[in-house]
Design a protein around this motif. Structure first.
Motif, PDB file in Angstrom:
ATOM      1  N   ALA A 166       7.664   1.226  -9.690  1.00 27.47           N
ATOM      2  CA  ALA A 166       6.449   1.985  -9.405  1.00 27.47           C
ATOM      3  C   ALA A 166       5.743   1.413  -8.190  1.00 27.47           C
ATOM      4  N   CYS A 167       5.345   2.297  -7.279  1.00 28.29           N
ATOM      5  CA  CYS A 167       4.569   1.876  -6.117  1.00 28.29           C
ATOM      6  C   CYS A 167       3.285   2.704  -6.094  1.00 28.29           C
ATOM      7  N   ILE A 168       2.236   2.101  -5.670  1.00 28.91           N
ATOM      8  CA  ILE A 168       0.978   2.825  -5.564  1.00 28.91           C
ATOM      9  C   ILE A 168       0.536   2.793  -4.119  1.00 28.91           C
ATOM     10  N   LYS A 169       0.279   3.977  -3.587  1.00 29.82           N
ATOM     11  CA  LYS A 169      -0.167   4.067  -2.208  1.00 29.82           C
ATOM     12  C   LYS A 169      -1.522   4.739  -2.228  1.00 29.82           C
ATOM     13  N   GLY A 170      -2.528   3.962  -1.999  1.00 29.80           N
ATOM     14  CA  GLY A 170      -3.865   4.523  -2.093  1.00 29.80           C
ATOM     15  C   GLY A 170      -4.598   4.421  -0.778  1.00 29.80           C
ATOM     16  N   ASP A 184      -4.090   2.213 -15.867  1.00 31.52           N
ATOM     17  CA  ASP A 184      -4.102   2.267 -17.331  1.00 31.52           C
ATOM     18  C   ASP A 184      -2.896   3.023 -17.858  1.00 31.52           C
ATOM     19  N   ILE A 185      -2.603   4.162 -17.208  1.00 32.75           N
ATOM     20  CA  ILE A 185      -1.450   4.957 -17.645  1.00 32.75           C
ATOM     21  C   ILE A 185      -0.179   4.141 -17.511  1.00 32.75           C
ATOM     22  N   LEU A 186      -0.055   3.442 -16.405  1.00 32.87           N
ATOM     23  CA  LEU A 186       1.130   2.604 -16.198  1.00 32.87           C
ATOM     24  C   LEU A 186       1.212   1.531 -17.275  1.00 32.87           C
ATOM     25  N   GLN A 187       0.065   0.945 -17.573  1.00 33.86           N
ATOM     26  CA  GLN A 187       0.052  -0.136 -18.555  1.00 33.86           C
ATOM     27  C   GLN A 187       0.388   0.390 -19.948  1.00 33.86           C
ATOM     28  N   GLU A 188      -0.126   1.568 -20.260  1.00 35.52           N
ATOM     29  CA  GLU A 188       0.185   2.165 -21.564  1.00 35.52           C
ATOM     30  C   GLU A 188       1.672   2.423 -21.714  1.00 35.52           C
ATOM     31  N   LEU A 189       2.325   2.760 -20.594  1.00 40.93           N
ATOM     32  CA  LEU A 189       3.754   3.049 -20.647  1.00 40.93           C
ATOM     33  C   LEU A 189       4.601   1.804 -20.435  1.00 40.93           C
ATOM     34  N   ASN A 190       3.929   0.647 -20.534  1.00 32.71           N
ATOM     35  CA  ASN A 190       4.648  -0.620 -20.420  1.00 32.71           C
ATOM     36  C   ASN A 190       5.249  -0.872 -19.043  1.00 32.71           C
ATOM     37  N   VAL A 191       4.663  -0.261 -18.019  1.00 34.35           N
ATOM     38  CA  VAL A 191       5.086  -0.602 -16.666  1.00 34.35           C
ATOM     39  C   VAL A 191       4.183  -1.744 -16.238  1.00 34.35           C
ATOM     40  N   LYS A 192       4.735  -2.950 -16.257  1.00 30.46           N
ATOM     41  CA  LYS A 192       3.863  -4.102 -16.025  1.00 30.46           C
ATOM     42  C   LYS A 192       3.951  -4.612 -14.597  1.00 30.46           C
ATOM     43  N   ARG A 193       5.069  -4.337 -13.966  1.00 34.60           N
ATOM     44  CA  ARG A 193       5.231  -4.796 -12.581  1.00 34.60           C
ATOM     45  C   ARG A 193       5.190  -3.590 -11.669  1.00 34.60           C
ATOM     46  N   TYR A 194       4.348  -3.618 -10.713  1.00 29.01           N
ATOM     47  CA  TYR A 194       4.384  -2.540  -9.736  1.00 29.01           C
ATOM     48  C   TYR A 194       3.906  -3.052  -8.398  1.00 29.01           C
ATOM     49  N   SER A 195       4.069  -2.222  -7.388  1.00 28.60           N
ATOM     50  CA  SER A 195       3.772  -2.668  -6.033  1.00 28.60           C
ATOM     51  C   SER A 195       2.664  -1.816  -5.441  1.00 28.60           C
ATOM     52  N   LEU A 196       1.841  -2.453  -4.658  1.00 28.57           N
ATOM     53  CA  LEU A 196       0.815  -1.717  -3.925  1.00 28.57           C
ATOM     54  C   LEU A 196       1.260  -1.648  -2.473  1.00 28.57           C
ATOM     55  N   ILE A 197       1.282  -0.444  -1.926  1.00 31.58           N
ATOM     56  CA  ILE A 197       1.745  -0.291  -0.546  1.00 31.58           C
ATOM     57  C   ILE A 197       0.599  -0.593   0.408  1.00 31.58           C
ATOM     58  N   THR A 198       0.861  -1.506   1.334  1.00 28.85           N
ATOM     59  CA  THR A 198      -0.187  -1.913   2.265  1.00 28.85           C
ATOM     60  C   THR A 198       0.391  -2.007   3.669  1.00 28.85           C
ATOM     61  N   ASN A 199      -0.478  -2.209   4.624  1.00 35.63           N
ATOM     62  CA  ASN A 199      -0.038  -2.500   5.987  1.00 35.63           C
ATOM     63  C   ASN A 199      -0.151  -3.988   6.218  1.00 35.63           C
ATOM     64  N   LEU A 200       0.640  -4.464   7.153  1.00 38.02           N
ATOM     65  CA  LEU A 200       0.648  -5.908   7.397  1.00 38.02           C
ATOM     66  C   LEU A 200      -0.500  -6.313   8.303  1.00 38.02           C
ATOM     67  N   GLU A 201      -1.133  -7.411   7.965  1.00 32.54           N
ATOM     68  CA  GLU A 201      -2.126  -7.994   8.869  1.00 32.54           C
ATOM     69  C   GLU A 201      -2.032  -9.499   8.737  1.00 32.54           C
ATOM     70  N   GLY A 202      -2.346 -10.184   9.794  1.00 34.82           N
ATOM     71  CA  GLY A 202      -2.265 -11.634   9.759  1.00 34.82           C
ATOM     72  C   GLY A 202      -3.543 -12.231   9.201  1.00 34.82           C
ATOM     73  N   ALA A 203      -3.405 -13.353   8.519  1.00 30.74           N
ATOM     74  CA  ALA A 203      -4.592 -14.063   8.060  1.00 30.74           C
ATOM     75  C   ALA A 203      -4.409 -15.519   8.427  1.00 30.74           C
ATOM     76  N   LYS A 204      -5.402 -16.079   9.065  1.00 38.68           N
ATOM     77  CA  LYS A 204      -5.276 -17.477   9.477  1.00 38.68           C
ATOM     78  C   LYS A 204      -6.243 -18.331   8.687  1.00 38.68           C
TER      79      LYS A 204
END
Lengths: 212, 219
Positions: A166-170, A184-204
């Motif tokens: 599962a990936c979430i792109k918000g 919550d829906i994901l958690q109810e269906l026992n999907v415990k691992r998922y990914s959030l789609i993001t853009n890359l940025e540097g952090a120093k």
């Protein structure tokens, strides 16, 4: 025939090397390009430092638009060789008592971007030819407790392809209650691992500063 | 090739003095257009993903959430207008009339990051040292095991803060991703995402100056 008189010679520039370079660049771009598919909603993903690339297959992506609609997409774009998409659609149709014919299944398989169509309108959506007409059906997947179609989609996608991720792109501006509902829906269906789609940025972080 | 070499045929015709030159300008123009088109439409940077793991939902009413030390607990509440509210320790719902104040901060490097780094200094330094040693070649370890070695450092950690992330209903998705990202940056080992309690909503509302919602949600 009268002889054509050539004008006095202008200095001729040999363009061959230029053409060669252009051809190389063009070939490179042609081979590496991945076309951006227009999503049904404009989504600006937030930034993070994560460097894991988005999975190309075995994925279901939920698109959360800023106005709170939810769209979904399996395997990001056109279907892979394993043809999970039509199977998911058929299972979903069985659950809601709708039969999808060969043509509709193929249309569903081919659809290049995210879909946010309630299952009751899916048939009409797939039979509509023009992109503009299809856009009217994209009202978001219902996910309230009375008619939780999103949960059904997730469940059947996982039945058909157990390896699906599962990936979430918000959008950065999506209101949190919508996100919470999807989580919550994901958690109810026992999907415990998922990914959030993001853009890359540097952090120093300044190490010396911390080590004081 | 730009020039086409024309062979002479049998010598009957007069040999041409200049071989015909092909004008390549239109071709170059076209190629320029195509290259520009592809450069603009291609998505060079593929979007990245951030993996998160949620704990099991407590379905059994007799089951209780694991207890954690209040001294290590840091509560972070994502508030409206990109603000973060935080308070240390725990609050008992019985203290309804005397709720402790929440501190306000933001997503800048001197805001939440400073706070987290201050509290997580020991572990963060350990991770940073480890990475430094890997880069300089003092520790010989393969790329794949670096990740798991860092994860091991994190799980072994027993001094750093346990950050409970909560979100007030006016927060947005960008805040949520930012705070999880901040946890990664600061090397916080334990950062469960939990539901906000009604008294915490009150605390945020008091701090942000929002009129309290009349229907207090019970979750």
């Amino acid at each position: 025939m009268p002889k054509i008189k050539l004008p006095t010679k202008t200095p001729h520039i040999d363009m061959t090397p230029m053409v060669d370079t252009f051809a190389v660049v063009l070939t490179f771009l042609l081979l590496t390009t991945t076309m951006r598919q227009p999503e049904p909603a404009n989504v600006d993903t937030p930034f993070s430092i994560s460097e894991t690339p988005t999975p190309d297959f075995n994925s279901m992506t939920f698109l959360l638009s800023p106005d709170g609609k939810v769209f979904m997409n399996f395997d990001n774009g056109p279907d892979t060789i394993l043809k999970f998409r039509p199977k998911i659609l058929v299972e979903m149709g069985k659950r809601y008592g709708i039969e999808f014919n060969e043509f509709e299944q193929r249309e569903f398989e081919k659809y290049p971007s995210s879909m946010g169509v309630p299952i009751t309108q899916m048939k009409e959506f797939l039979n509509t030819k023009e992109a503009a007409g299809r856009k009217n059906f994209q009202t978001g997947i219902p996910m309230d407790s009375a008619d939780n179609q999103l949960a059904m989609w997730i469940q059947y996608a996982r039945t058909v392809n157990p390896n699906i991720q599962a990936c979430i792109k918000g959008d950065s501006k999506t209101e949190f209650p919508v996100v919470k509902r999807v989580l919550d829906i994901l958690q109810e269906l026992n999907v415990k691992r998922y990914s959030l789609i993001t853009n890359l940025e540097g952090a120093k972080i300044n190490l010396e500063e911390i080590q004081q | 090739m730009a020039e086409v070499i024309v062979e002479e045929k049998g010598g009957k015709k007069k040999a041409k003095k200049h071989p015909p030159r092909l004008d390549m300008t239109p071709m170059v123009d076209l190629m320029c257009l195509l290259i520009t088109f592809f450069m603009l439409t291609t998505a060079l940077s593929k979007p990245k993903v951030m993996d998160i793991t949620l704990p099991d939902k407590l379905t059994d009413p007799n089951q209780k959430a694991p207890l954690i030390a209040a001294s290590r607990t840091l509560n972070i509440i994502l508030g409206p207008e990109n603000k973060i509210y935080w308070y240390p320790g725990t609050v008992k719902p019985e203290d309804y009339n005397n709720l402790p104040p929440v501190f306000e901060t933001d997503f800048s490097a001197t805001g939440i990051r400073q706070l987290l780094l201050d509290r997580n200094r020991a572990l963060f330094r350990k991770i940073a040292d480890f990475k430094q040693q890997v880069i300089s070649g003092k520790i010989n370890i393969s790329q794949d095991s670096t990740e798991s070695a860092i994860r091991k450092l994190k799980t072994d950690d027993d001094t750093g803060p346990i950050v409970l992330i909560k979100a007030y209903k006016k927060a947005n998705y960008g805040n949520f991703v930012d705070i999880l990202d901040e946890m990664n940056i600061c090397g916080i080992a334990r950062c469960p995402f939990v539901d906000i309690a009604w008294y915490e909503e009150r605390m945020v509302e008091a701090a942000a100056g929002i009129a309290a919602t009349t229907t207090a949600s019970s979750n």
